[in-house]
Design a protein around this motif. Structure first.
Motif, PDB file in Angstrom:
ATOM      1  N   ALA A 173      -4.548  -5.556  -0.918  1.00 51.30           N
ATOM      2  CA  ALA A 173      -5.612  -5.306   0.063  1.00 51.30           C
ATOM      3  C   ALA A 173      -6.292  -6.618   0.436  1.00 51.30           C
ATOM      4  O   ALA A 173      -6.590  -6.863   1.615  1.00 51.30           O
ATOM      5  N   SER A 222       0.816  -1.214   0.000  1.00 51.20           N
ATOM      6  CA  SER A 222       0.000   0.000   0.000  1.00 51.20           C
ATOM      7  C   SER A 222       0.849   1.263   0.000  1.00 51.20           C
ATOM      8  O   SER A 222       0.931   1.976  -1.000  1.00 51.20           O
ATOM      9  N   ALA A 245      -6.931   7.517  -2.271  1.00 50.58           N
ATOM     10  CA  ALA A 245      -7.791   7.073  -1.179  1.00 50.58           C
ATOM     11  C   ALA A 245      -9.222   6.868  -1.667  1.00 50.58           C
ATOM     12  O   ALA A 245      -9.876   5.879  -1.308  1.00 50.58           O
ATOM     13  N   ARG A 288     -10.278  -2.591   5.890  1.00 50.72           N
ATOM     14  CA  ARG A 288     -10.475  -1.909   4.610  1.00 50.72           C
ATOM     15  C   ARG A 288     -10.395  -0.402   4.772  1.00 50.72           C
ATOM     16  O   ARG A 288      -9.874   0.302   3.900  1.00 50.72           O
ATOM     17  N   THR A 307      -9.175   3.775  -4.104  1.00 52.72           N
ATOM     18  CA  THR A 307      -8.920   2.551  -3.342  1.00 52.72           C
ATOM     19  C   THR A 307     -10.134   2.161  -2.514  1.00 52.72           C
ATOM     20  O   THR A 307     -10.559   1.004  -2.515  1.00 52.72           O
ATOM     21  N   GLY A 308     -10.696   3.123  -1.823  1.00 50.54           N
ATOM     22  CA  GLY A 308     -11.874   2.846  -1.006  1.00 50.54           C
ATOM     23  C   GLY A 308     -13.043   2.355  -1.825  1.00 50.54           C
ATOM     24  O   GLY A 308     -13.761   1.428  -1.409  1.00 50.54           O
ATOM     25  N   TRP A 347      -6.751   0.431   5.365  1.00 48.94           N
ATOM     26  CA  TRP A 347      -6.021   0.253   4.103  1.00 48.94           C
ATOM     27  C   TRP A 347      -6.217   1.474   3.199  1.00 48.94           C
ATOM     28  O   TRP A 347      -5.266   1.964   2.580  1.00 48.94           O
ATOM     29  N   THR A 348      -7.436   1.957   3.144  1.00 45.80           N
ATOM     30  CA  THR A 348      -7.734   3.138   2.340  1.00 45.80           C
ATOM     31  C   THR A 348      -6.964   4.355   2.852  1.00 45.80           C
ATOM     32  O   THR A 348      -6.397   5.125   2.066  1.00 45.80           O
TER      33      THR A 348
END
Length: 451
Positions: free
Chosen positions: A372, A167, A194, A392, A197-198, A395-396
């Protein structure tokens, strides 16, 4: 902080030293021998299996198609390693490092095949009724409870390494590339990453697989076409480039231009380390994605999964490496993405840096998506499915943090954890190799009977 950095540098030198090279290459060679070099003999068949895997059939059991699982695995492997990693290997180890990347990949096909076969053979369903697998489950269900600690170590190393190598390091590479080429501020890139990715990660493996199976083939084909243009410009230098690669794989590389020279051992070390960083054969990660794939047989999934190593290294990494060597910039003294950019700029003045920046950004973004899923499955193995949503979200956020932070230390730690991930996985592959061989023989025996 200085002492901690030095500690990890020392540890990194140890875990990526000669013993690790022997363990990785030795495991691949051992599996190739036990399998009668089946992976190498079935490369064409493997490509046919990829085509067939788009529709696995009614009796197949899984959450996504094996094709989508392969693309998810490729999304994680085809990343900065194919551009910056290859360049670093050549910049430090000389052109001969590319040869050792090839050897790592050809042996690694057997390793990747074994990882996927075991991941599918020993997968299980989680609390949501979804298939989950990977080295931690292969260790737990294949080797038994007395080895469970080894699977826990793999999951812990993988869960921590993911935030770095999967990431933040990737988003940092994207931010740097876009800032250099287009002058885009890092925080702007971070916000954009972000959001993107989200939007994908919060949908889980189904959405990741859906995005990967469309984006990954397109980006690979587009990149190869761009590199073919570079090779076309220097077409007359290609034979000499191959001669240089083979010669310097077995002979020390003399200092020239900005290149300081390199030993054969360094060429081997850089070729193996950057090859593993790129194709992940030996890390066990591909099995995590393939375990979610709908399949009727672990060997079918293994044949599909092993082609990820071939595509990643033999095709994509070779393209990058050849472009760097034929353009003559390999001895400039530059390293990483800067070196790759120089090769593109030499063939496409004024345009090459933009092409390379966009390619690296797309490659790195797909790696964020693939890792992810890997990271999530490592953490759910450790603490249960309750951590999925929080993971999650974190991670975002990490995609944004990576874009705006200085990550030299994070890169070092993640590189070390990558090697530590490989050790439990390789041990399980060696101990469970009889299972891999047995399943393989049974599969091909059935194929012979069906003819």
């Amino acid at each position: 902080m200085d002492w901690l950095t030095q500690l990890f540098k020392t540890l990194n030198d140890i875990v990526w030293g000669v013993p690790m090279i022997v363990l990785i290459l030795g495991t691949g060679f051992y599996l190739q021998i036990r399998l009668g070099f089946m992976p190498l003999r079935n490369i064409v068949h493997g490509f046919r299996m990829i085509w067939r895997s788009r529709r696995p059939g009614d009796k197949a059991d899984g959450d996504i198609t094996p094709y989508a699982a392969l693309m998810t695995a490729l999304s994680a492997t085809v990343g900065t390693g194919n551009i910056a990693g290859v360049a670093t290997a050549i910049a430090v180890g000389g052109p001969g490092a590319l040869f050792w990347m090839w050897m790592t990949a050809l042996l690694g096909m057997a390793t990747k095949y074994g990882e996927v076969v075991l991941a599918v053979r020993y997968r299980e369903k989680n609390d949501h009724g979804q298939w989950v697998g990977g080295p931690m489950y292969a260790i737990k269900n294949g080797l038994g409870s007395k080895w469970k600690w080894l699977g826990t170590l793999f999951a812990l190393f993988g869960g921590l390494a993911g935030f770095g190598i999967g990431s933040m390091v990737q988003s940092n590479g994207i931010a740097s590339a876009l800032h250099t080429a287009f002058g885009l501020e890092n925080w702007v890139t971070g916000v954009g990453l972000a959001v993107l990715t989200g939007a994908v990660v919060l949908g889980g493996i189904t959405r990741i697989g859906a995005v990967a199976e469309k984006l990954v083939p397109a980006m690979c084909v587009t990149y190869v076409i761009c590199v073919l243009y570079v090779l076309g410009v220097y077409f007359d230098r290609i034979p000499a480039a191959f001669a240089l690669i083979f010669e310097q794989a077995f002979n020390p590389t003399a200092a020239t231009g900005g290149f300081l020279g390199s030993t054969v051992l360094m060429a081997i070390r850089m070729g193996v380390a950057r090859g593993i960083f790129s194709n992940e054969a030996g890390l066990g990660t591909a099995g995590i994605a393939q375990a979610a794939g709908a399949t009727r047989d672990p060997v079918f999934s293994g044949l599909v999964g092993m082609m990820g190593t071939f595509i990643d290294t033999i095709i994509v990494c070779t393209m990058t490496g050849l472009a760097i060597v034929v353009s003559g910039v390999w001895s400039s003294g530059a390293t990483g993405a800067v070196l790759s950019t120089q090769s593109f700029e030499a063939a496409m003045p004024g345009v090459g840096k933009y092409v390379l920046a966009v390619s690296l950004s797309v490659f790195a973004f797909t790696t964020i998506l693939g890792w992810a899923y890997y990271g999530e499955k490592c953490w759910t193995y450790l603490v249960g499915t309750v951590c999925e949503k929080p993971f999650r979200i974190f991670w975002t956020i990490s995609a944004f943090v990576g874009a705006v932070a200085t990550l030299d230390f994070a890169w070092l730690v993640a590189d070390t954890l990558n090697a530590l991930m490989a050790i439990p996985n390789l041990i399980s592959l060696l101990l469970l190799s009889p299972v891999i061989v047995k399943l393989t023989r049974e599969y091909f025996a059935r194929k012979e009977q069906d003819r």
